[in-house]
Design an enzyme around this catalytic site. Structure first.
Site, PDB file in Angstrom:
ATOM      1  N   ARG A   1       6.924  -8.860  -7.112  1.00  0.00           N
ATOM      2  CA  ARG A   1       7.336 -10.267  -7.133  1.00  0.00           C
ATOM      3  C   ARG A   1       6.357 -11.129  -7.922  1.00  0.00           C
ATOM      4  NH1 ARG A   1      11.042 -12.270  -3.978  1.00  0.00           N
ATOM      5  NH2 ARG A   1      10.853 -10.505  -2.528  1.00  0.00           N
ATOM      6  N   ARG A   2       5.061 -10.805  -7.802  1.00  0.00           N
ATOM      7  CA  ARG A   2       4.024 -11.620  -8.432  1.00  0.00           C
ATOM      8  C   ARG A   2       3.588 -11.014  -9.756  1.00  0.00           C
ATOM      9  NH1 ARG A   2      -0.638 -11.593  -5.935  1.00  0.00           N
ATOM     10  NH2 ARG A   2      -0.220  -9.860  -4.510  1.00  0.00           N
TER      11      ARG A   2
ATOM     12  N   TYR B   1      -4.202  -3.934  -2.370  1.00  0.00           N
ATOM     13  CA  TYR B   1      -3.805  -3.053  -1.276  1.00  0.00           C
ATOM     14  C   TYR B   1      -4.513  -1.704  -1.270  1.00  0.00           C
ATOM     15  CZ  TYR B   1      -0.066  -6.363  -0.323  1.00  0.00           C
ATOM     16  OH  TYR B   1       0.632  -7.499  -0.006  1.00  0.00           O
TER      17      TYR B   1
ATOM     18  N   SER C   1      -4.642   2.655  10.618  1.00  0.00           N
ATOM     19  CA  SER C   1      -3.328   2.198  11.053  1.00  0.00           C
ATOM     20  C   SER C   1      -3.338   0.709  11.355  1.00  0.00           C
ATOM     21  CB  SER C   1      -2.897   2.966  12.303  1.00  0.00           C
ATOM     22  OG  SER C   1      -1.838   2.321  12.966  1.00  0.00           O
ATOM     23  N   ARG C   2      -2.466  -0.033  10.683  1.00  0.00           N
ATOM     24  CA  ARG C   2      -2.377  -1.478  10.904  1.00  0.00           C
ATOM     25  C   ARG C   2      -1.931  -1.800  12.331  1.00  0.00           C
ATOM     26  NH1 ARG C   2       1.053  -4.283   6.257  1.00  0.00           N
ATOM     27  NH2 ARG C   2       0.837  -2.354   5.114  1.00  0.00           N
TER      28      ARG C   2
ATOM     29  N   LYS D   1       7.135   4.568  16.663  1.00  0.00           N
ATOM     30  CA  LYS D   1       5.700   4.899  16.749  1.00  0.00           C
ATOM     31  C   LYS D   1       4.814   3.689  16.474  1.00  0.00           C
ATOM     32  CE  LYS D   1       5.016   4.918  12.116  1.00  0.00           C
ATOM     33  NZ  LYS D   1       3.922   4.448  11.239  1.00  0.00           N
TER      34      LYS D   1
ATOM     35  N   SER E   1       0.818  -1.219   0.000  1.00  0.00           N
ATOM     36  CA  SER E   1       0.000   0.000   0.000  1.00  0.00           C
ATOM     37  C   SER E   1       0.855   1.273   0.000  1.00  0.00           C
ATOM     38  CB  SER E   1      -0.954  -0.001   1.193  1.00  0.00           C
ATOM     39  OG  SER E   1      -0.250  -0.202   2.403  1.00  0.00           O
TER      40      SER E   1
ATOM     41  N   ALA F   1      -1.297   5.309   3.934  1.00  0.00           N
ATOM     42  CA  ALA F   1      -1.214   5.146   2.489  1.00  0.00           C
ATOM     43  C   ALA F   1      -2.536   5.420   1.773  1.00  0.00           C
ATOM     44  CB  ALA F   1      -0.723   3.736   2.162  1.00  0.00           C
TER      45      ALA F   1
ATOM     46  N   ASP G   1       3.721  11.705  12.980  1.00  0.00           N
ATOM     47  CA  ASP G   1       3.529  10.305  12.600  1.00  0.00           C
ATOM     48  C   ASP G   1       2.950   9.505  13.760  1.00  0.00           C
ATOM     49  OD1 ASP G   1       3.617   8.115  10.951  1.00  0.00           O
ATOM     50  OD2 ASP G   1       5.775   7.838  11.050  1.00  0.00           O
TER      51      ASP G   1
END
Length: 332
Positions: free
Chosen positions: A32-33, A48, A253-254, A190, A11, A139, A243
């Protein structure tokens, strides 16, 4: 004309490729894919950034040499713990005079090296060509062209200015800095603090609790950064508190989301199974804790997050441990 290569199709790598393309810099992405490469060449990254059209200045390839050929700027946007292995495959194709930009926000396990240090060591890149980009970089919002600012850090101001100039569409405002250590460390730590804030959210705690964690987390980041030679001013700027706020408070946020699930009682393995993603803070908390210990820096929040993620402690135990710490002056 400045040309760019972006290695990685996640992302943030894709969003930053769009920033470059919208700023007038043609971009070749490496993936890569082949299925992902084909998707990007068709104008999107549905895995993503679903529903977002990519600028026409982006194309993709599965050949690293083709991606890097003729690039003035090479952007590395892979998971931080895979960087060294990837550079073993890519170092020989990186143009010798290109700026090498790190979008990664982590500290390497085992070595406790920052990503710029890994690039220098494993990629054979001189420090004056290594650039770090950090700030409130969610992102999806940037890919949607929502206004945002960020920091472009390099010990060579001319290289920082060149990358900033290439990353300057109307919706993205880059600021330059020579404090690579501070910019990079703020971006890595963070993520761990966001895990703690997410746990507090998952436990049902309110804004006082979360604000307290964010503020004391910033203090830990600053203490560690200054010990490593960072400029303390950096931590009050976009790559520090900016941030930190975005990552700790946004549902995009993941790391925060991962922490919320932990706070609700899920194990690390269960969260990974549900989300199919591992947040950077989960990977880096151990290495950041080791870095702090190696330099004699007290980081109780980071220590307790690592205890949950790697030692099986419950978030409730962690909160209790933090609240029972000895009284001290806030500045310490």
């Amino acid at each position: 004309m400045t040309r760019a290569a972006v290695f990685g199709t996640g992302s943030w790598g894709t969003a930053y490729a769009a920033v470059l393309a919208d700023g007038g810099t043609p971009v070749t992405m490496w993936g890569r894919r082949q299925a992902m490469v084909d998707q990007i060449n068709a104008g999107s990254n549905e895995d993503y950034l679903p529903g977002i059209a990519l600028p026409p200045g982006i194309r993709a390839t599965a050949d690293p040499a083709e991606a890097a050929a003729g690039a003035d700027i090479v952007v590395l946007a892979v998971p931080s713990q895979t960087l060294r292995a990837n550079l073993a495959d890519w170092a020989h194709v990186l143009p010798r005079d290109a700026a090498v930009v790190s979008l990664m926000k982590g500290v390497e396990l085992g070595t406790t090296k920052r990503m710029s240090e890994v690039i220098a060591e494993a990629g054979g890149v001189e420090p004056g060509r290594i650039v770090v980009v950090s700030g409130p970089n969610l992102a999806k919002e940037i890919a949607q062209k929502q206004p945002a600012a960020s920091v472009v850090g390099c010990i060579d101001e001319r290289v920082a200015e060149m990358v900033a100039e290439a990353s300057n569409p109307p919706y993205f405002r880059p600021y330059t800095s020579s404090d690579v250590i501070g910019v990079e460390l703020g971006g890595a730590v963070k993520n761990v603090i966001a895990l703690a804030v997410g746990m507090a959210e998952g436990l049902g705690m309110g804004d006082n609790s979360k604000a307290s964690i964010i503020t004391r987390g910033l203090a830990e980041t600053s203490r560690l950064g200054m010990k490593l030679g960072a400029d303390p001013v950096t931590f009050s700027g976009l790559a520090g508190v900016g941030d930190l706020i975005a990552t700790c408070m946004s549902p995009l946020s993941r790391n925060r989301t991962f922490g919320v699930n932990l706070g609700k009682g899920m194990s690390v393995e269960e969260v990974v199974a549900v989300t199919r993603q591992t947040a950077e803070g989960v990977k880096s908390c151990e290495s950041i804790l080791q870095l702090a210990h190696d330099h004699g820096v007290s980081v109780p929040i980071i220590e307790q997050v690592a205890a949950v993620v790697h030692d099986g402690r419950s978030p409730q135990e962690v909160v209790g441990a933090l609240m029972l710490r000895a009284l001290k002056n806030e500045a310490e």
